[in-house]
Design a protein around this motif. Structure first.
Motif, PDB file in Angstrom:
ATOM      1  N   ASP A 158      85.761  -2.014 -31.898  1.00  0.00           N
ATOM      2  CA  ASP A 158      85.303  -2.689 -33.124  1.00  0.00           C
ATOM      3  C   ASP A 158      86.390  -3.631 -33.628  1.00  0.00           C
ATOM      4  OD1 ASP A 158      84.055   0.529 -34.299  1.00  0.00           O
ATOM      5  OD2 ASP A 158      83.093  -0.984 -33.040  1.00  0.00           O
ATOM      6  N   SER A 163      82.888  -0.189 -42.216  1.00  0.00           N
ATOM      7  CA  SER A 163      83.717  -1.392 -42.407  1.00  0.00           C
ATOM      8  C   SER A 163      82.895  -2.663 -42.517  1.00  0.00           C
ATOM      9  CB  SER A 163      84.686  -1.544 -41.230  1.00  0.00           C
ATOM     10  OG  SER A 163      85.388  -0.358 -41.039  1.00  0.00           O
ATOM     11  N   ASN A 209      68.997   2.909 -38.182  1.00  0.00           N
ATOM     12  CA  ASN A 209      68.946   1.465 -37.896  1.00  0.00           C
ATOM     13  C   ASN A 209      67.714   1.198 -37.036  1.00  0.00           C
ATOM     14  OD1 ASN A 209      69.125  -1.103 -36.886  1.00  0.00           O
ATOM     15  ND2 ASN A 209      71.369  -1.062 -36.699  1.00  0.00           N
TER      16      ASN A 209
HETATM   17  P1  FBP Z   1      82.850   2.379 -38.737  1.00  0.00           P
HETATM   18  O1  FBP Z   1      82.576   1.326 -39.734  1.00  0.00           O
HETATM   19  O2  FBP Z   1      83.884   3.323 -39.133  1.00  0.00           O
HETATM   20  O3  FBP Z   1      83.074   1.851 -37.374  1.00  0.00           O
HETATM   21  O4  FBP Z   1      81.528   3.313 -38.724  1.00  0.00           O
HETATM   22  C1  FBP Z   1      80.466   3.185 -38.032  1.00  0.00           C
HETATM   23  C2  FBP Z   1      79.271   2.766 -38.897  1.00  0.00           C
HETATM   24  O5  FBP Z   1      79.583   1.674 -39.677  1.00  0.00           O
HETATM   25  C3  FBP Z   1      78.686   3.888 -39.757  1.00  0.00           C
HETATM   26  O6  FBP Z   1      79.287   4.037 -40.990  1.00  0.00           O
HETATM   27  C4  FBP Z   1      77.243   3.431 -39.920  1.00  0.00           C
HETATM   28  O7  FBP Z   1      76.351   4.498 -40.131  1.00  0.00           O
HETATM   29  C5  FBP Z   1      76.973   2.732 -38.591  1.00  0.00           C
HETATM   30  O8  FBP Z   1      78.238   2.445 -37.995  1.00  0.00           O
HETATM   31  C6  FBP Z   1      76.227   1.456 -38.761  1.00  0.00           C
HETATM   32  O9  FBP Z   1      75.950   0.986 -37.478  1.00  0.00           O
HETATM   33  P2  FBP Z   1      74.866  -0.175 -37.226  1.00  0.00           P
HETATM   34  O10 FBP Z   1      75.467  -1.419 -37.803  1.00  0.00           O
HETATM   35  O11 FBP Z   1      74.725  -0.208 -35.727  1.00  0.00           O
HETATM   36  O12 FBP Z   1      73.611   0.234 -37.901  1.00  0.00           O
END
Ligand code: FBP
Length: 334
Positions: free
Chosen positions: A65, A121, A209
Motif C-alpha cells: 500500500d 488510510s 465493498n
Molecule cells: P489500511 O488502511 O490499514 O491498509 O486498512 C485496510 C482498509 O482500509 C480497511 O480499513 C478497510 O475496511 C478496507 O481496507 C477498505 O478496503 P477497500 O478500499 O478495498 O474497500
C-alpha cells in the motif's frame, strides 16, 4: 455516565486481577500507554491539514500500500511510546516489513504488540473516520520475541482499537468483556462510556465493498443477495453501510449489530486472495466481537482458530451479530 467517571488507566488496572499474574502489569502499562498516545494522535489528526501532514511520503509498505505521512508519523509515535513502557518486547506493525525487536523488554513478561497504526488510510485526505488497531500476545521469553506472535488468535491476551471520528473512541478487551471509552479532549483522558458492550444477535445493516461482488465466493454472493431481499419477518432488506475504514465499520457493528465483511477475492477459486491482515486487523477485531457476544468467521471457520504463519498474512472475515454471521456460514456451506 457513571457518577465518578472511570478513566481508562483505572479500568485496565481493575482488570489486572483477571489476567495471568506474569502479564497483568505489562498489559495494564501497554494499554494505558496506547491510550495516551492515541490522544496525541487524535490531536495530530485534527491539525493534519494545518500542519502539512496529509498526503503520501512516497514508497509502499509491507502490504504494497502507498504510505501516507500520518501512517509513518503514527507508527513512529506508537513505537516510541511502547519502547518507553519497558513491557513491549517486539512491535509488529503494518508500516514495518520486519518486526521491531526491543530486547531491553525481553524475558517471560515481555509482550509482543501487533498494530495497524492508521487503519483506513484511504480516508485520511478526505477527512473520513480512521483508526488504530492493536493486539497483545505473550512472548513467552523467546528471543527474538516477535515469532511468538505467529500462532492462533486465541493466544491474544488483549486487543483493542481507537476510532478517530467525531469523537475519539477507545475500545478494548482482556478477555473479560469488551469496554468502550470516549476521549475528553480537554484533559486527554479516555472515560468509560460503554461498559461491557453487548452486540445484538441480529442487526439491520451490513458493511462490505460491493464493488468486489463478482470476485466473491458463490456463497458470499448468495448471502448478500439474501440480505438485499425484502422480507418483513426477518427485517430485510438490511441497509448497506460501508465507511472504507474497518475500525469505523466494526465500531458501528459492535454497538448496533449487523455485519462487517471483507471476503476473499475468489476470482481464482483455487487461490482465494483475502485483503485484510490477520495479526493486526482481523484477529484483534474477532477477539473484541466475540467478547461482546458476537461472532467472527472466515465464512467456513472461526477466525480466532486461524494460525498466523507470517507477520503480514491476510485473512477473510465476516463478523458481527452472532445469528447473522451464522446465516452467512450456512450460505457458504450450500
Ligand atoms: P489500511 O488502511 O490499514 O491498509 O486498512 C485496510 C482498509 O482500509 C480497511 O480499513 C478497510 O475496511 C478496507 O481496507 C477498505 O478496503 P477497500 O478500499 O478495498 O474497500
Amino acid at each position: 455516565m457513571a457518577d465518578a467517571p472511570v478513566t481508562l488507566s483505572a479500568h485496565v488496572v481493575s482488570q489486572q486481577a483477571l489476567l495471568p499474574p506474569e502479564h497483568a502489569p505489562g498489559v495494564a502499562t501497554i494499554v494505558g500507554r496506547i491510550g495516551r498516545v492515541a490522544a496525541v494522535i487524535a490531536q495530530e489528526m485534527a491539525h493534519a491539514a494545518l500542519r502539512d501532514r496529509l498526503g503520501y511520503v512516497g514508497g509502499v509498505n509491507a502490504s504494497g500500500d502507498e504510505v501516507k505521512k500520518l501512517d509513518v508519523w503514527s507508527h513512529d509515535t506508537l513505537l516510541a511510546g511502547l519502547r518507553a513502557t519497558g513491557a513491549c518486547a517486539a512491535f509488529v506493525s503494518e508500516e514495518s516489513p520486519e518486526p521491531i525487536e526491543i530486547p531491553e523488554a525481553g524475558g517471560r513478561r515481555g509482550l509482543v504488540v501487533c498494530c495497524d497504526p492508521v487503519d483506513g488510510s484511504s480516508n485520511l485526505d478526505v477527512n473520513g473516520a480512521v483508526g488504530t488497531i492493536f493486539a497483545l500476545r505473550p512472548s513467552g521469553g523467546s528471543t527474538p520475541a516477535a515469532p511468538a506472535a505467529l500462532g492462533p488468535g486465541t493466544d491474544q491476551i488483549a486487543a483493542g482499537y481507537v476510532m478517530y471520528g467525531p469523537a475519539t473512541a477507545f475500545v478494548y478487551t482482556v478477555g473479560h468483556g469488551t469496554h468502550g471509552f470516549s476521549l475528553n479532549p480537554e484533559t486527554g483522558e479516555f472515560l468509560l462510556t460503554h461498559p461491557d458492550i453487548r452486540t445484538p444477535r441480529r442487526g439491520k445493516t451490513y458493511g462490505i465493498n460491493e464493488g468486489n461482488f463478482n470476485s466473491w465466493h458463490p456463497g458470499q454472493r448468495a448471502f448478500v443477495e439474501h440480505l438485499r431481499t425484502p422480507d418483513k419477518a426477518t427485517r430485510r432488506p438490511y441497509s448497506l453501510r460501508y465507511s472504507g475504514a474497518m475500525v469505523a465499520d466494526v465500531h458501528r457493528t459492535l454497538l448496533d449489530g449487523g455485519l462487517f465483511m471483507y471476503p476473499a477475492d475468489c476470482s481464482d477459486p483455487a487461490r482465494p486472495k483475502p485483503k485484510l491482515r490477520l495479526l493486526y486487523e482481523v484477529a484483534p477485531m474477532a477477539f473484541l466481537v466475540e467478547q461482546a457476544g458476537g461472532r467472527a468467521s472466515t465464512g467456513t471457520g472461526r477466525v480466532l482458530e486461524l494460525v498466523a504463519k507470517e507477520y503480514h498474512q491476510r485473512a477473510a472475515v465476516i463478523l458481527g451479530s452472532a445469528d447473522d454471521v451464522a446465516t452467512a456460514e450456512e450460505f457458504y456451506r450450500r
